[in-house]
Design a protein around this motif. Sequence first.
Motif, PDB file in Angstrom:
ATOM      1  N   HIS A  19      -5.815  -1.041  -4.885  1.00  0.00           N
ATOM      2  CA  HIS A  19      -6.851  -0.617  -5.822  1.00  0.00           C
ATOM      3  C   HIS A  19      -6.287   0.365  -6.843  1.00  0.00           C
ATOM      4  CE1 HIS A  19     -10.682   0.652  -7.471  1.00  0.00           C
ATOM      5  NE2 HIS A  19     -11.228  -0.377  -6.843  1.00  0.00           N
ATOM      6  N   PRO A  20      -6.579   0.172  -8.118  1.00  0.00           N
ATOM      7  CA  PRO A  20      -6.032   1.060  -9.156  1.00  0.00           C
ATOM      8  C   PRO A  20      -6.466   2.515  -9.020  1.00  0.00           C
ATOM      9  CG  PRO A  20      -7.678  -0.461 -10.068  1.00  0.00           C
ATOM     10  CD  PRO A  20      -7.357  -0.943  -8.705  1.00  0.00           C
ATOM     11  N   CYS A  21      -7.606   2.768  -8.418  1.00  0.00           N
ATOM     12  CA  CYS A  21      -8.061   4.149  -8.222  1.00  0.00           C
ATOM     13  C   CYS A  21      -7.167   4.921  -7.260  1.00  0.00           C
ATOM     14  CB  CYS A  21      -9.492   4.177  -7.693  1.00  0.00           C
ATOM     15  SG  CYS A  21     -10.740   3.691  -8.897  1.00  0.00           S
ATOM     16  N   LEU A  22      -6.419   4.218  -6.438  1.00  0.00           N
ATOM     17  CA  LEU A  22      -5.600   4.856  -5.414  1.00  0.00           C
ATOM     18  C   LEU A  22      -4.111   4.795  -5.732  1.00  0.00           C
ATOM     19  CD1 LEU A  22      -7.442   3.454  -2.255  1.00  0.00           C
ATOM     20  CD2 LEU A  22      -7.949   5.520  -3.575  1.00  0.00           C
ATOM     21  N   LYS A  23      -3.776   4.301  -6.915  1.00  0.00           N
ATOM     22  CA  LYS A  23      -2.377   4.149  -7.284  1.00  0.00           C
ATOM     23  C   LYS A  23      -1.638   5.484  -7.204  1.00  0.00           C
ATOM     24  CE  LYS A  23       0.591   2.201 -10.902  1.00  0.00           C
ATOM     25  NZ  LYS A  23       0.634   1.593 -12.257  1.00  0.00           N
ATOM     26  N   ASN A  24      -0.501   5.474  -6.531  1.00  0.00           N
ATOM     27  CA  ASN A  24       0.396   6.626  -6.383  1.00  0.00           C
ATOM     28  C   ASN A  24      -0.098   7.692  -5.403  1.00  0.00           C
ATOM     29  OD1 ASN A  24       2.208   5.540  -8.313  1.00  0.00           O
ATOM     30  ND2 ASN A  24       1.012   6.429  -9.984  1.00  0.00           N
ATOM     31  N   LEU A  25      -1.264   7.502  -4.796  1.00  0.00           N
ATOM     32  CA  LEU A  25      -1.711   8.466  -3.794  1.00  0.00           C
ATOM     33  C   LEU A  25      -0.979   8.229  -2.470  1.00  0.00           C
ATOM     34  CD1 LEU A  25      -5.600   8.642  -4.203  1.00  0.00           C
ATOM     35  CD2 LEU A  25      -3.858  10.126  -5.194  1.00  0.00           C
ATOM     36  N   PRO A  26      -0.793   9.268  -1.647  1.00  0.00           N
ATOM     37  CA  PRO A  26      -0.217   9.054  -0.318  1.00  0.00           C
ATOM     38  C   PRO A  26      -1.270   8.540   0.661  1.00  0.00           C
ATOM     39  CG  PRO A  26      -0.627  11.395  -0.667  1.00  0.00           C
ATOM     40  CD  PRO A  26      -0.974  10.694  -1.958  1.00  0.00           C
ATOM     41  N   PHE A  27      -0.871   7.561   1.482  1.00  0.00           N
ATOM     42  CA  PHE A  27      -1.725   6.991   2.521  1.00  0.00           C
ATOM     43  C   PHE A  27      -1.183   7.429   3.885  1.00  0.00           C
ATOM     44  CE2 PHE A  27      -2.272   4.186  -1.086  1.00  0.00           C
ATOM     45  CZ  PHE A  27      -3.591   3.760  -1.025  1.00  0.00           C
ATOM     46  N   PHE A  28      -2.092   7.811   4.778  1.00  0.00           N
ATOM     47  CA  PHE A  28      -1.677   8.279   6.096  1.00  0.00           C
ATOM     48  C   PHE A  28      -2.442   7.534   7.179  1.00  0.00           C
ATOM     49  CE2 PHE A  28      -1.299  11.767   3.067  1.00  0.00           C
ATOM     50  CZ  PHE A  28       0.027  12.134   3.224  1.00  0.00           C
ATOM     51  N   LEU A  29      -1.703   6.926   8.095  1.00  0.00           N
ATOM     52  CA  LEU A  29      -2.303   6.220   9.228  1.00  0.00           C
ATOM     53  C   LEU A  29      -2.667   7.205  10.335  1.00  0.00           C
ATOM     54  CD1 LEU A  29       0.288   3.332   9.277  1.00  0.00           C
ATOM     55  CD2 LEU A  29      -2.169   2.997   8.898  1.00  0.00           C
ATOM     56  N   GLU A  30      -3.879   7.046  10.862  1.00  0.00           N
ATOM     57  CA  GLU A  30      -4.322   7.802  12.038  1.00  0.00           C
ATOM     58  C   GLU A  30      -4.877   6.839  13.081  1.00  0.00           C
ATOM     59  OE1 GLU A  30      -5.876  12.087  10.436  1.00  0.00           O
ATOM     60  OE2 GLU A  30      -7.250  10.396  10.244  1.00  0.00           O
TER      61      GLU A  30
END
Length: 276
Positions: free
Chosen positions: A245-256
């Motif tokens: 999704h373009p709104c989340l581009k370049n954000l860090p994602f963290f699995l929990e």
Amino acid sequence: MLNIGCHLSISNGFEAIGKQALEIGANTFQFFTRNPRGGSARKIEQADVDALKQLMSENGFSQILAHAPYTMNLCSSKPETREFALNTLKDDLQRMEYLPDNLYNFHPGSHTGQGVEKGTEQIISALNEAMFPEINTTVLLETMAGKGSEIGGKFEELKAIIDGVDYNEKIGVCLDTCHVFDAGYDIVNHLDEVFDEFDSVIGLDRLKAVHLNDSMNYLGCHKDRHQKIGEGAIGIDAFKRIVNHPCLKNLPFFLETPNDIDGYAYEIRLLKSMVE
């Protein structure tokens, strides 16, 4: 490129956790600032921190995220619980200065019968006491499932906190996919509309990180039960839309997700393979 990592233990030090992230294909990671059930934090060694900074620089890491302990409830009806939480928050934010320009995330808390308005006032008061003009950390409010007396299950509740913080240019939001789904935001069938609502209420410029978790329960259940990616009610197709999704581009994602280290490595490979 997908900025993706998972929750790792800091018990062996900062450099060790950075190396472990690399071993499983991650370019970021999340860690608890101390025991997740409370207690004192481990001593910080400058050489260990410097080694992590070098590792991150050499390997193109995105921002990393420190997570406050679950026992940190800034809006409890018990004064002693609020005092413990405030002292933890102050200590954590000072310690984060060893790793400047990264992220610190916490659950806003549960008002335990006082009501949302009173709880919100207490959270704002604590943040205003703990934050300081020269702070180099972005403090994140996590979206919550809205179970019991939790604050943060609605975007409007997070907005009310942000608006009350003196140094609110250093306040952001971490969106948890399981939590928002369980809170009633339909990220499976109406992802664009959820982001439009987030933008209209809070502003997408405040969205700084994402917790990627499937949910064991149905939309709007207010339960907060994480599931492995693609094995819950959110489903694999929705996660493909989320990571692209373009709104989340370049954000860090963290699995929990409920995984061991091999499980995290698998999910990181899986999510990377979805990137278009």
